[in-house]
Design an enzyme around this catalytic site. Structure first.
Site, PDB file in Angstrom:
ATOM      1  N   THR A  64      -4.361  12.750 -11.471  1.00 23.00           N
ATOM      2  CA  THR A  64      -2.911  12.296 -12.200  1.00 23.00           C
ATOM      3  C   THR A  64      -3.195  12.113 -13.417  1.00 23.00           C
ATOM      4  O   THR A  64      -2.418  12.571 -14.440  1.00 23.00           O
ATOM      5  CB  THR A  64      -2.341  11.362 -11.342  1.00 23.00           C
ATOM      6  OG1 THR A  64      -1.975  11.566 -10.026  1.00 23.00           O
ATOM      7  CG2 THR A  64      -1.154  10.948 -11.819  1.00 23.00           C
ATOM      8  N   HIS A 122      -6.079   9.799  -8.320  1.00 23.08           N
ATOM      9  CA  HIS A 122      -5.524   8.966  -9.554  1.00 23.08           C
ATOM     10  C   HIS A 122      -6.208   9.344 -10.722  1.00 23.08           C
ATOM     11  O   HIS A 122      -5.807   9.791 -11.908  1.00 23.08           O
ATOM     12  CB  HIS A 122      -5.931   7.486  -9.524  1.00 23.08           C
ATOM     13  CG  HIS A 122      -5.285   6.530  -8.597  1.00 23.08           C
ATOM     14  ND1 HIS A 122      -3.867   6.082  -8.991  1.00 23.08           N
ATOM     15  CD2 HIS A 122      -5.468   5.975  -7.450  1.00 23.08           C
ATOM     16  CE1 HIS A 122      -3.253   5.492  -8.005  1.00 23.08           C
ATOM     17  NE2 HIS A 122      -4.140   5.411  -7.090  1.00 23.08           N
ATOM     18  N   VAL A 182       0.756  -1.001   0.018  1.00 19.71           N
ATOM     19  CA  VAL A 182       0.100  -0.011   0.033  1.00 19.71           C
ATOM     20  C   VAL A 182       1.042   1.278  -0.204  1.00 19.71           C
ATOM     21  O   VAL A 182       2.049   1.313   0.795  1.00 19.71           O
ATOM     22  CB  VAL A 182      -0.883   0.006   1.271  1.00 19.71           C
ATOM     23  CG1 VAL A 182      -1.770   1.171   1.383  1.00 19.71           C
ATOM     24  CG2 VAL A 182      -1.896  -1.163   1.220  1.00 19.71           C
TER      25      VAL A 182
END
Length: 194
Positions: free
Chosen positions: A59, A56, A13
């Site tokens: 990004t 995410h 993680v």
């Protein structure tokens, strides 16, 4: 038709595995002048997951190449007709996909036959996607070194994930383990990192 390339990336993680996978995908898309696809298996089940999904997406939205995003927490094989040669697909992540598939039914996971069915269904879905694209990159978590409560449900999940990792790695041309943002080549060539 040439067999597509399969790349497997795992790590703990927050190890940096998704960022690494995205950079590998972008590099390959540039080399083959291909299209980027992001196959997201996560579901926003709590505020932390909601933040991770938003990060995410942000990004990818600021990426130098455009991404086509597909949100598909289960039955990923149904997306295969949407892909073609020249596509680079990033599946993030196998751990979440297994969780979503295995626990659709609250008690079915207890049956070994159901576990086998899930294992084969995931591998078949991966094959169907791989048959349609040039490069498939699969991200997964290494949960085997984490201290998890020992129970039958955890054991079943870890066992299935371990079998999936082994099968996918056997088929892959490259496999990486990401630790603290650093890739360790487990299979394949170092030159792919450039």
């Amino acid at each position: 038709m040439e067999e597509s390339k399969l790349i497997f990336i795992s790590g703990g993680v927050r190890s940096g595995k998704s960022s690494f996978a995205e950079s590998i995908a972008i590099n390959h898309a540039k080399m083959i002048n291909g299209n980027l696809h992001y196959l997201a298996c996560g579901k926003a089940t709590d505020p932390e997951m909601l933040d991770r999904i938003a990060h995410h997406k942000e990004t990818r939205n600021s990426s130098e190449l455009p991404w086509t995003n597909w949100e598909c927490p289960t039955n990923i094989g149904k997306l295969s007709p949407n892909f073609k040669q020249g596509d680079v697909i990033l599946l993030d992540c196998l751990t979440t996909l297994l969780n979503n598939e295995l626990f659709i039914d609250e008690r079915a996971w207890e049956k070994e036959s159901y576990q086998e069915q899930i294992y084969h269904a995931i591998l078949e879905d991966i094959k169907n996607i791989r048959d349609q694209c040039s490069i498939l990159i699969i991200v997964s978590n290494e949960v085997f070194n984490e201290v998890l409560p020992k129970s039958e449900i955890v054991f079943a999940y870890e066992r299935l994930l371990g079998y999936l990792h082994q099968s996918i790695t056997k088929q892959s041309s490259s496999a990486y383990l990401i630790e603290s943002g650093l890739p360790h080549v487990m299979k394949g060539e170092v030159n792919e990192l450039c």
